[in-house]
Write a protein that holds these residues in place. Structure first.
Motif, short mmCIF file in Angstrom:
data_model
loop_
_atom_site.label_atom_id
_atom_site.label_comp_id
_atom_site.label_asym_id
_atom_site.label_seq_id
_atom_site.Cartn_x
_atom_site.Cartn_y
_atom_site.Cartn_z
N GLU A 265 0.83 -1.20 0.00
CA GLU A 265 0.00 0.00 0.00
C GLU A 265 0.87 1.26 0.00
OE1 GLU A 265 -4.08 -1.68 2.09
OE2 GLU A 265 -2.58 -0.70 3.36
N ALA A 266 1.88 1.30 0.85
CA ALA A 266 2.78 2.46 0.89
C ALA A 266 3.58 2.58 -0.41
CB ALA A 266 3.72 2.35 2.08
N TYR A 267 4.05 1.44 -0.92
CA TYR A 267 4.83 1.43 -2.16
C TYR A 267 4.02 1.99 -3.33
CZ TYR A 267 7.32 -0.40 -6.20
OH TYR A 267 7.97 -0.52 -7.41
N GLN A 268 2.80 1.49 -3.51
CA GLN A 268 1.97 1.93 -4.62
C GLN A 268 1.57 3.40 -4.48
OE1 GLN A 268 1.45 0.38 -7.40
NE2 GLN A 268 2.20 -1.64 -6.84
N TYR A 269 1.23 3.82 -3.28
CA TYR A 269 0.86 5.20 -3.02
C TYR A 269 2.01 6.14 -3.39
CZ TYR A 269 -1.03 9.18 -0.38
OH TYR A 269 -1.52 10.41 0.00
N ASN A 270 3.19 5.86 -2.85
CA ASN A 270 4.35 6.71 -3.11
C ASN A 270 4.79 6.65 -4.56
OD1 ASN A 270 4.48 7.63 -0.46
ND2 ASN A 270 5.75 5.90 0.17
N SER A 271 4.72 5.47 -5.16
CA SER A 271 5.10 5.32 -6.56
C SER A 271 4.19 6.16 -7.46
CB SER A 271 5.04 3.85 -6.97
OG SER A 271 5.35 3.68 -8.32
N HIS A 272 2.90 6.12 -7.19
CA HIS A 272 1.96 6.90 -8.00
C HIS A 272 2.22 8.40 -7.84
CE1 HIS A 272 -1.61 7.69 -10.38
NE2 HIS A 272 -1.82 8.69 -9.54
N LEU A 273 2.39 8.85 -6.61
CA LEU A 273 2.66 10.28 -6.39
C LEU A 273 3.93 10.72 -7.10
CD1 LEU A 273 1.75 11.01 -2.67
CD2 LEU A 273 0.53 11.71 -4.73
N THR A 274 4.95 9.90 -7.06
CA THR A 274 6.24 10.24 -7.66
C THR A 274 6.19 10.25 -9.18
OG1 THR A 274 7.36 9.27 -5.77
CG2 THR A 274 8.67 9.60 -7.75
N THR A 275 5.49 9.29 -9.76
CA THR A 275 5.53 9.15 -11.22
C THR A 275 4.36 9.79 -11.95
OG1 THR A 275 4.44 6.99 -11.13
CG2 THR A 275 6.86 7.01 -11.11
N GLU A 276 3.19 9.86 -11.32
CA GLU A 276 2.00 10.33 -12.03
C GLU A 276 1.21 11.40 -11.30
OE1 GLU A 276 -0.34 7.19 -13.81
OE2 GLU A 276 1.32 5.79 -13.48
N GLY A 277 1.55 11.66 -10.06
CA GLY A 277 0.81 12.66 -9.30
C GLY A 277 1.03 14.06 -9.84
N THR A 278 -0.03 14.84 -9.88
CA THR A 278 0.05 16.23 -10.33
C THR A 278 -0.71 17.09 -9.33
OG1 THR A 278 -1.99 16.21 -11.62
CG2 THR A 278 0.03 15.46 -12.74
N GLN A 279 -0.72 18.38 -9.59
CA GLN A 279 -1.49 19.26 -8.72
C GLN A 279 -3.00 19.01 -8.86
OE1 GLN A 279 -0.15 23.07 -9.94
NE2 GLN A 279 -1.47 23.17 -11.75
N ASP A 280 -3.39 18.29 -9.91
CA ASP A 280 -4.80 17.93 -10.08
C ASP A 280 -5.19 16.67 -9.32
OD1 ASP A 280 -5.26 20.08 -11.77
OD2 ASP A 280 -4.79 18.92 -13.58
N THR A 281 -4.21 15.98 -8.71
CA THR A 281 -4.51 14.79 -7.93
C THR A 281 -5.22 15.21 -6.65
OG1 THR A 281 -2.56 13.65 -8.80
CG2 THR A 281 -3.55 12.74 -6.81
#
Length: 125
Positions: free
Chosen positions: A20-36
């Motif tokens: 859960e932590a891995y996927q959360y952080n991975s998404h924020l790092t690679t695909e997260g934007t100010q629209d998230t």
């Protein structure tokens, strides 16, 4: 925290929380934007796939990552395979987006292996 006493249930709990932590952080790092606007991960261990191997366990984790970008909500599958022993912990990805058809974790091809735990006695084993 890595389990001090490694049993099937403690290995599963650790792998779920790590995934859960891995996927959360991975998404924020690679695909997260100010629209998230919202991001959540719901993962679970398939106890039918948890396999004792040597002095450790193979644990299969799958679940879903939900993200709200702007006004759109998108759900994405997440999968991780773990090899956890008292001295070393490894995480890997599989090409398939689910563990649904997997009968044994020993049969899957794992990519992007990462060491997630290594204690000081691992070199002396």
């Amino acid at each position: 925290m890595y389990p001090e006493l490694l049993r099937a249930t403690s290995a599963e709990r650790y792998a779920v929380k790590y995934e859960e932590a891995y996927q959360y952080n991975s998404h924020l790092t690679t695909e997260g934007t100010q629209d998230t606007r919202q991001l959540s991960v719901d993962a679970d261990a398939s106890d039918s796939l948890t396999e004792a191997i040597g002095d450790g366990f193979l644990v299969g984790i799958d679940g879903e990552l939900s993200v709200m970008q702007g006004e759109m909500i998108e759900d994405n599958p997440v999968v991780g395979v773990y090899y956890l022993t008292p001295h070393v912990g490894l995480r890997g990805d599989i090409p398939e987006p689910t563990l649904y058809d997997v009968e044994q974790l020993r049969s899957v091809t794992v990519k992007n292996r990462q060491t997630i735990y290594c204690d000081e006695t691992a070199d002396n084993q």
